[in-house]
Design a protein around this motif. Structure first.
Motif, short mmCIF file in Angstrom:
data_model
loop_
_atom_site.label_atom_id
_atom_site.label_comp_id
_atom_site.label_asym_id
_atom_site.label_seq_id
_atom_site.Cartn_x
_atom_site.Cartn_y
_atom_site.Cartn_z
N ASP A 16 4.35 -14.73 13.80
CA ASP A 16 2.84 -14.46 14.30
C ASP A 16 2.98 -14.34 15.73
N GLY A 42 7.22 -8.58 13.69
CA GLY A 42 7.97 -8.20 12.41
C GLY A 42 9.58 -7.87 12.72
N CYS A 59 3.71 -15.10 7.21
CA CYS A 59 3.50 -13.84 8.23
C CYS A 59 2.21 -13.42 8.44
N ASP A 60 2.02 -13.47 9.77
CA ASP A 60 0.51 -12.69 10.27
C ASP A 60 0.46 -11.64 9.75
N GLY A 68 2.14 -7.06 9.53
CA GLY A 68 2.67 -8.06 8.47
C GLY A 68 3.00 -7.35 7.08
N THR A 71 6.15 -5.73 7.62
CA THR A 71 7.29 -6.67 7.55
C THR A 71 7.35 -7.00 6.28
N CYS A 72 6.51 -7.52 5.44
CA CYS A 72 6.45 -8.03 4.09
C CYS A 72 7.14 -7.07 3.09
N MET A 88 0.95 -14.16 3.44
CA MET A 88 0.32 -13.70 4.58
C MET A 88 -0.39 -14.66 5.22
#
Length: 135
Positions: A16, A42, A59-60, A68, A71-72, A88
């Protein structure tokens, strides 16, 4: 049934860009016995994934440079981490936001402000004990 599984000491990553959110999550999770890895965005998270291999990632969604969702998606595309649960964290909880999270492989969606209980419930649902653990 998940209560019987010992999750104490597993590694949890919190990504975050807000120091306040990172610290709040770190306090909640550390008090519950988890090892916490913090990442500011990220790129920071992806670099730390290799070194720390967290069992779960919070993850923000709204972050600078790499959001996010991106990143995910990158975590889930990596063969080493595709099975790592990604939760998330966001204040955006509309249907389209949730659908986008699902499309990139997010396992769950927690809205901010999150509570200690909501973080721990997500861990009880998705986290696995460290592999090779004999405890």
């Amino acid at each position: 049934m998940t209560e019987a599984v010992d999750l104490n000491g597993i590694k949890v990553m919190v990504v975050d860009d807000s120091n306040t959110i990172r610290r709040s999550a770190e306090i909640f999770l550390t008090q519950a016995g988890y090892q916490v890895i913090l990442a500011e965005d990220g790129f920071d998270a992806l670099a730390k994934m290799i070194d720390h291999r967290p069992a779960i990632v919070f993850c923000d969604v709204l972050m600078p440079r790499l959001d996010g969702y991106q990143t995910c998606a990158l975590i889930k595309r990596n063969p080493l981490f595709h099975a790592t649960p990604v939760i998330m964290l966001t204040s955006k909880d509309g249907l389209l936001d949730r659908a986008r999270g699902h499309m990139v492989g997010a396992d769950q969606y927690l809205t901010k402000p999150f509570t200690r209980e909501s973080l721990l419930q997500a861990l009880a649902t998705f986290a696995k004990p460290p592999s090779g653990s004999l405890n």
